[in-house]
Design a protein around this motif. Structure first.
Motif, PDB file in Angstrom:
ATOM      1  N   ALA A 766       0.366 -27.852  -8.046  1.00 58.26           N
ATOM      2  CA  ALA A 766      -0.961 -27.247  -8.242  1.00 58.26           C
ATOM      3  C   ALA A 766      -0.886 -25.936  -9.012  1.00 58.26           C
ATOM      4  CB  ALA A 766      -1.624 -27.018  -6.895  1.00 58.26           C
ATOM      5  N   GLY A 767       0.340 -25.443  -9.264  1.00 60.82           N
ATOM      6  CA  GLY A 767       0.495 -24.194 -10.014  1.00 60.82           C
ATOM      7  C   GLY A 767       0.189 -22.956  -9.196  1.00 60.82           C
ATOM      8  N   ARG A 768       0.314 -23.059  -7.848  1.00 60.96           N
ATOM      9  CA  ARG A 768      -0.009 -21.926  -6.994  1.00 60.96           C
ATOM     10  C   ARG A 768       1.266 -21.355  -6.359  1.00 60.96           C
ATOM     11  NH1 ARG A 768      -4.495 -25.229  -6.484  1.00 60.96           N
ATOM     12  NH2 ARG A 768      -6.475 -24.142  -6.796  1.00 60.96           N
ATOM     13  N   TYR A 769       1.296 -20.031  -6.277  1.00 64.29           N
ATOM     14  CA  TYR A 769       2.435 -19.365  -5.663  1.00 64.29           C
ATOM     15  C   TYR A 769       1.951 -18.060  -5.038  1.00 64.29           C
ATOM     16  CZ  TYR A 769       6.972 -17.137  -5.005  1.00 64.29           C
ATOM     17  OH  TYR A 769       8.070 -16.520  -4.456  1.00 64.29           O
ATOM     18  N   ARG A 770       2.460 -17.791  -3.824  1.00 62.77           N
ATOM     19  CA  ARG A 770       2.161 -16.541  -3.147  1.00 62.77           C
ATOM     20  C   ARG A 770       3.420 -16.051  -2.456  1.00 62.77           C
ATOM     21  NH1 ARG A 770      -3.808 -17.597  -0.282  1.00 62.77           N
ATOM     22  NH2 ARG A 770      -4.852 -18.242  -2.213  1.00 62.77           N
ATOM     23  N   CYS A 771       3.642 -14.749  -2.530  1.00 66.56           N
ATOM     24  CA  CYS A 771       4.818 -14.199  -1.852  1.00 66.56           C
ATOM     25  C   CYS A 771       4.548 -12.766  -1.421  1.00 66.56           C
ATOM     26  CB  CYS A 771       6.052 -14.254  -2.751  1.00 66.56           C
ATOM     27  SG  CYS A 771       5.977 -13.137  -4.166  1.00 66.56           S
ATOM     28  N   ALA A 772       5.351 -12.312  -0.487  1.00 60.24           N
ATOM     29  CA  ALA A 772       5.309 -10.924  -0.040  1.00 60.24           C
ATOM     30  C   ALA A 772       6.698 -10.531   0.416  1.00 60.24           C
ATOM     31  CB  ALA A 772       4.296 -10.745   1.087  1.00 60.24           C
ATOM     32  N   TRP A 773       7.049  -9.286   0.171  1.00 61.07           N
ATOM     33  CA  TRP A 773       8.348  -8.765   0.610  1.00 61.07           C
ATOM     34  C   TRP A 773       8.093  -7.631   1.599  1.00 61.07           C
ATOM     35  CZ3 TRP A 773      11.406  -4.518  -2.169  1.00 61.07           C
ATOM     36  CH2 TRP A 773      12.590  -4.241  -1.463  1.00 61.07           C
ATOM     37  N   ILE A 774       8.648  -7.788   2.814  1.00 62.79           N
ATOM     38  CA  ILE A 774       8.506  -6.783   3.853  1.00 62.79           C
ATOM     39  C   ILE A 774       9.883  -6.195   4.112  1.00 62.79           C
ATOM     40  CG2 ILE A 774       7.822  -6.335   6.237  1.00 62.79           C
ATOM     41  CD1 ILE A 774       5.970  -8.781   6.005  1.00 62.79           C
ATOM     42  N   ALA A 775      10.016  -4.902   3.905  1.00 61.14           N
ATOM     43  CA  ALA A 775      11.281  -4.207   4.154  1.00 61.14           C
ATOM     44  C   ALA A 775      11.121  -3.381   5.421  1.00 61.14           C
ATOM     45  CB  ALA A 775      11.644  -3.318   2.970  1.00 61.14           C
ATOM     46  N   GLY A 776      11.832  -3.775   6.458  1.00 66.48           N
ATOM     47  CA  GLY A 776      11.648  -3.116   7.748  1.00 66.48           C
ATOM     48  C   GLY A 776      10.277  -3.464   8.307  1.00 66.48           C
ATOM     49  N   GLU A 777       9.438  -2.477   8.456  1.00 65.85           N
ATOM     50  CA  GLU A 777       8.102  -2.699   8.994  1.00 65.85           C
ATOM     51  C   GLU A 777       7.020  -2.620   7.907  1.00 65.85           C
ATOM     52  OE1 GLU A 777       7.420  -3.423  12.278  1.00 65.85           O
ATOM     53  OE2 GLU A 777       9.593  -3.608  12.389  1.00 65.85           O
ATOM     54  N   SER A 807       1.050  -4.916  11.489  1.00 66.21           N
ATOM     55  CA  SER A 807       0.801  -5.569  12.768  1.00 66.21           C
ATOM     56  C   SER A 807       1.183  -7.048  12.671  1.00 66.21           C
ATOM     57  CB  SER A 807      -0.671  -5.433  13.149  1.00 66.21           C
ATOM     58  OG  SER A 807      -1.477  -6.167  12.241  1.00 66.21           O
ATOM     59  N   ASP A 808       1.336  -7.685  13.832  1.00 68.51           N
ATOM     60  CA  ASP A 808       1.622  -9.119  13.847  1.00 68.51           C
ATOM     61  C   ASP A 808       0.482  -9.908  13.215  1.00 68.51           C
ATOM     62  OD1 ASP A 808       4.020  -8.632  15.104  1.00 68.51           O
ATOM     63  OD2 ASP A 808       3.233  -8.997  17.129  1.00 68.51           O
ATOM     64  N   ALA A 809      -0.762  -9.458  13.439  1.00 65.43           N
ATOM     65  CA  ALA A 809      -1.912 -10.155  12.860  1.00 65.43           C
ATOM     66  C   ALA A 809      -1.896 -10.062  11.339  1.00 65.43           C
ATOM     67  CB  ALA A 809      -3.213  -9.566  13.410  1.00 65.43           C
ATOM     68  N   ALA A 810      -1.518  -8.893  10.827  1.00 63.72           N
ATOM     69  CA  ALA A 810      -1.447  -8.730   9.380  1.00 63.72           C
ATOM     70  C   ALA A 810      -0.369  -9.615   8.784  1.00 63.72           C
ATOM     71  CB  ALA A 810      -1.195  -7.265   9.027  1.00 63.72           C
ATOM     72  N   ARG A 811       0.791  -9.694   9.448  1.00 59.65           N
ATOM     73  CA  ARG A 811       1.870 -10.542   8.942  1.00 59.65           C
ATOM     74  C   ARG A 811       1.442 -12.008   8.945  1.00 59.65           C
ATOM     75  NH1 ARG A 811       7.406  -8.409   9.597  1.00 59.65           N
ATOM     76  NH2 ARG A 811       7.276  -6.200  10.161  1.00 59.65           N
ATOM     77  N   ALA A 812       0.741 -12.400  10.010  1.00 62.64           N
ATOM     78  CA  ALA A 812       0.369 -13.807  10.149  1.00 62.64           C
ATOM     79  C   ALA A 812      -0.621 -14.237   9.079  1.00 62.64           C
ATOM     80  CB  ALA A 812      -0.225 -14.040  11.538  1.00 62.64           C
ATOM     81  N   SER A 813      -1.457 -13.324   8.648  1.00 62.95           N
ATOM     82  CA  SER A 813      -2.502 -13.701   7.695  1.00 62.95           C
ATOM     83  C   SER A 813      -2.206 -13.237   6.273  1.00 62.95           C
ATOM     84  CB  SER A 813      -3.845 -13.121   8.147  1.00 62.95           C
ATOM     85  OG  SER A 813      -3.762 -11.710   8.239  1.00 62.95           O
ATOM     86  N   LEU A 814      -1.011 -12.687   6.056  1.00 62.86           N
ATOM     87  CA  LEU A 814      -0.694 -12.055   4.784  1.00 62.86           C
ATOM     88  C   LEU A 814      -0.853 -13.003   3.603  1.00 62.86           C
ATOM     89  CD1 LEU A 814       0.303  -9.492   3.396  1.00 62.86           C
ATOM     90  CD2 LEU A 814       2.631 -10.197   3.868  1.00 62.86           C
ATOM     91  N   LEU A 815      -0.226 -14.161   3.660  1.00 59.57           N
ATOM     92  CA  LEU A 815      -0.264 -15.063   2.517  1.00 59.57           C
ATOM     93  C   LEU A 815      -1.613 -15.760   2.369  1.00 59.57           C
ATOM     94  CD1 LEU A 815       3.284 -16.693   2.563  1.00 59.57           C
ATOM     95  CD2 LEU A 815       2.461 -14.703   1.294  1.00 59.57           C
TER      96      LEU A 815
END
Length: 882
Positions: A766-777, A807-815
């Motif tokens: 589909a040509g879609r890509y999402r990523c995030a890099w978390i260093a520590g917190e 927060s855990d909620a932010a990590r869970a919904s990040l992508l």
């Protein structure tokens, strides 16, 4: 522990021509900005830009040391180089082979020294200013009508008028504090009326009682029709006409000939007859009428004639120089008028004296004790850079402005600068679009660091005072110019030790103008420079405290009607370029964004360059709201985000002028603009360039957010948007990518194979890509890519970078690109003064059943400072009701 207050300094805002007073309080925690309640321009109010001034004082992008060829140099080396190259060029090619291009961002003292050096000692009038781009049509119109560049009225007149006519001026966005004074006066007396004449339905038009969406370029026809209507309905002040004016018969004859009937005027202006009739009746019946105009009038190949058509209507009714009545030009820059006072335009002398008058030239030369004096006009802005390109001007010094972005036909300007043998740039910022052409860069002081005066739109002189020390080796512009003059052999005339000495000389020279019966006269000014309070000129023996409004009693010569004929813009749309491009400002940005672009609060409302177009035109051209479009003219091209607006006149497209190549690849609006100019004023036609607009279909769209600035040379479209603790990039590319992960990790600065802290979602088919890099917190980097322009909102994601720990909620919904709780997402900023987002507003309006902007302001403060977001809040209220 609360911060320790060090001192509070009274100064003046560096943005528009309203000239608001500012209180700058320096503490150990930074600089706090407030409006000055005692300043008569704003009485304590500031707009979103003024309120955010304390957030723009960082030094990270500043030019702090002289540079020659991009290499740091000493002041002596740099000044000797400038003086030597200018002296050598003059000796070989004559005084007209050099030029200065200056700015309404300079203080009056800076302007005075630059004009004195060029016209009185170099002996050329090749000094022009970016005020040529915004105010010169008004200057020319004033001189034709009044014999001098005069604004007769004062801001109080807006509050005393029963009718205010706004022509080509989005005052609500461009002069918001003044517009709020106007709206407050109408609230106090609801019988007062506002008429807005503008092709676009702007925020100003939304607040008007009558909006005339005039056909671009037809202003002269409308006001000629008004003059004819006033005569036909016996609404003229013949006593005033007889005693104080000349040229009435010719002006009326031309008006009657060119605008014979109301239907003819309505048809020519593209307006309903009923709307034209209503405007004419209002004007005819209302003695206390003020007409305000700005760039929509000035920036035209017939701008001077438009100004005189407006002035004719006021002269014919005697509505000039009276409380609540008069024509009123709104200047765009903080010191555009101060520059005009000292002769900063290429066809002026100094102190409102005439360059073409030999006696005036002798007087100024004797006062300056100069070896020579310019005896003919120099090159005006557009022609000046054309002359550089043709090799006629071989050395140019550019001060406090960026013509590589702001001039029309910007690509031709850049070509000229690249071929110029010697370019000097005095600026605060180091890496601008202009800097790449500089052989020598000189670090100048910025707002908050320099002392001097500015003159606002109502002739009011105010002090700008320093409250910060000089950073690095930055110096005042007047000092830099005087040092070059000394090295060129003119030291005896440029031995200034302070701006107070320069101002005293300026005041003394104005006394010559006063003796010549010029209204510009400061000779009665007795206040010490450091104690100078906001004062309106003239200040003379008859008016030692200044003059709020100018009376016309015949003592200064007759006022002149000017017969003007409607003229079509020189470049008409055709089959290849069928739409009319109109450029201008937006609410929270200023010029080329070197100051306002530093604060996320001001970039959040409109983060990208856009092309606003009527939905019918958009559908016909297969454009999609929110997608990208390519705009082409005969001069260049640009990319912009499409915005559909029913308030945009069909057949036209509006593009803001703020973005440079430095912060928006292919977003340079003035690359499109034709270089045609008004034959009288030399002001360029920024409001009428034929263009075509087509969908831009890249292979991919995306955005990236990172804690550090990144380079995206492989993105065809790239817009840089500062955020809180991060940088955001709007992206689009024409080349497909096989491995988005590798590309993203390279941008994030990750070299190894470890995927610790790396989150991603990929759908290659589909040509879609999402990523995030978390260093520590902390989140360090995020990238979202799609084949469609429809991507998640960026505001919540950018907000995560302000958090030290996710927060855990932010990590869970990040992508997913959206929070689990809607309350965590305030949406794009609507109110920049108080950082209130669209989604926050919608939720509150819906939950509490709000129906008025006042209720929103009480609940959320939005709209209660400068008020420029109130029209948008009203739109949200209406949408919620529907």
């Amino acid at each position: 522990m609360s911060p320790i207050v060090q001192r509070t300094v009274r100064t003046t805002c560096p943005y528009c021509g309203v000239g608001c007073g500012v209180l700058a309080t320096v503490t150990d925690a930074g600089v706090a900005i407030q409006g000055d309640p005692d300043h008569p321009a704003n009485f304590g109010r500031l707009c979103s830009k003024g309120s955010a001034l304390g957030e723009t004082l960082s030094l990270d992008s500043r030019l702090l040391h002289p540079e020659i060829g991009g290499i740091r140099a000493s002041w002596d080396e740099a000044l000797d180089t400038v003086a030597g190259r200018f002296r050598e060029t003059i000796e070989r090619h004559g005084p007209d082979s050099v030029a200065f291009y200056v700015s309404g961002q300079l203080l009056t003292e800076d302007y005075y020294v630059a004009n004195k050096l060029m016209k009185g000692f170099i002996g050329s009038a090749n000094i022009d200013t970016n005020s040529r781009l915004c105010m010169s049509s008004t200057v020319a119109g004033h001189k034709r009508a009044f014999g001098e560049d005069l604004v007769p009225g004062c801001y109080e007149d807006l509050e005393r008028a029963d009718l205010v006519v706004l022509v080509g001026s989005n005052t609500a966005w461009c002069h918001p504090v003044l517009f709020q004074r106007l709206l407050a006066a109408r609230r106090a007396d609801p019988k007062r009326r506002i008429v807005c004449i503008d092709p676009r339905r702007t925020a100003t038009a939304e607040s008007a009682d009558l909006h005339l969406a005039i056909r671009p370029g037809s202003d002269v026809l409308l006001f000629n029709g008004l003059l004819h209507y006033l005569r036909h309905n016996d609404r003229l002040d013949f006593d005033f006409i007889e005693r104080h004016t000349e040229g009435y018969a010719a002006a009326l004859g031309t008006a009657r000939e060119t605008a014979p009937t109301l239907p003819a005027v309505a048809a020519g202006c593209g307006l309903a007859e009923s709307d034209v009739a209503q405007f004419y009746r209002l004007f005819a019946a209302t003695e206390r009428t003020v007409t305000l105009w700005s760039q929509g009038v000035n920036q035209s190949t017939s701008g001077t004639d438009k100004v005189n058509a407006i002035l004719n209507a006021h002269l014919a009714t005697g509505r000039i120089g009276k409380p609540g009545a008069g024509p009123f030009s709104l200047t765009g820059q903080p010191n555009a008028m101060g520059g005009r006072e000292v002769g900063g335009l290429a066809n002026q002398l100094a102190a409102h004296l005439d360059l073409d008058d030999p006696r005036h030239r002798r007087q100024v030369q004797a006062f300056w004790r100069s070896p020579r004096i310019a005896d003919r006009p120099g090159h005006l802005a557009v022609d000046l850079f054309r002359a550089i390109g043709e090799g006629k001007i071989r050395a140019v010094w550019i001060m406090a402005t960026n013509p590589a972005v702001s001039l029309p036909d910007a690509n031709a300007v850049r070509s000229a600068l690249s071929a110029c043998p010697f370019v000097v740039v005095s600026d605060c910022e180091r890496d601008t679009d202009l800097a790449r052409f500089a052989h020598v860069q000189l670090p100048a002081l910025a707002w908050g660091e320099k002392d001097g005066t500015v003159t606002n739109s109502e002739r009011r002189i105010s002090r700008q005072r320093a409250f910060l020390g000089a950073p690095g080796e930055a110096r005042p512009d007047w000092w830099i110019i005087a040092e070059v003059a000394r090295r060129m052999g003119f030291g005896a005339a440029f031995g200034y030790r302070s701006p107070a000495e320069i101002f005293a000389e300026h005041v003394a020279l104005s006394g010559i103008a006063g003796a010549e019966k010029r209204r510009f006269d400061l000779s009665g000014l007795q206040t010490a420079y450091d104690d100078l309070t906001p004062t309106q000129w003239p200040v003379n023996a008859g008016h030692p405290q200044g003059t709020p409004r100018l009376a016309f009693d015949g003592g200064s010569g007759k006022l002149k009607f000017v017969a003007v004929r409607p003229r079509l813009p020189v470049n008409a749309p055709d089959a290849d370029y069928p739409l009319i491009l109109n450029t201008g400002r937006i609410r929270d940005q200023w010029h080329t964004m070197t100051r306002t672009g530093k604060t996320p609060r001001l970039t959040a409302h409109i983060p990208e360059p856009f092309a606003e177009i009527h939905p019918a035109d958009g559908e016909r051209l297969a454009l999609a709201d929110g997608a990208l479009a390519r705009l082409d003219s005969r001069y260049g091209s640009a990319l912009a985000r499409v915005r559909f607006s029913a308030g945009q006149r069909p057949g036209t497209v509006f593009v803001p002028m703020h973005w440079s190549e430095g912060n928006s690849r292919q977003g340079l609006a003035n690359a499109l603009v034709n270089p045609a100019v008004d034959p009288v004023s030399g002001e360029p036609e920024f409001k009428h360039t034929p263009v075509r607009v087509a969908p831009y279909r890249p292979t991919w769209y995306g955005f990236a957010i990172a804690r550090r600035r990144l380079a995206f040379p492989d993105a065809a479209y790239r817009v840089l948007v500062p955020g809180g603790g991060c940088w955001r990039y709007e992206l689009a590319g024409e080349s497909p990518r096989e491995d988005w992960r590798q590309w993203a990790r390279q941008k994030a600065g990750l070299d190894g194979d470890s995927l610790d802290g790396w989150l991603e979602f990929a759908d290659p088919r589909a040509g879609r890509y999402r990523c995030a890099w978390i260093a520590g917190e902390r989140i360090e980097f995020a990238l979202f890519v799609s084949p469609s322009h429809e991507l998640p909102p960026r505001d919540w994601l950018a907000g995560l970078f302000a958090q030290d720990a996710l927060s855990d909620a932010a990590r869970a919904s990040l992508l997913a690109g959206r929070p689990l709780s809607a309350e965590d997402d305030q949406g794009r900023i609507v109110c920049a003064c108080f950082a209130v987002g669209e989604k926050t507003l919608r939720r509150a309006i819906d939950a509490e059943g709000m129906t008025t902007a006042e209720q929103v302001g009480t609940r959320l403060k939005a709209g209660t400072n400068c008020g420029s977001c109130v029209p948008e809040i009203r739109t949200l209220l209406a949408e919620t009701r529907r």
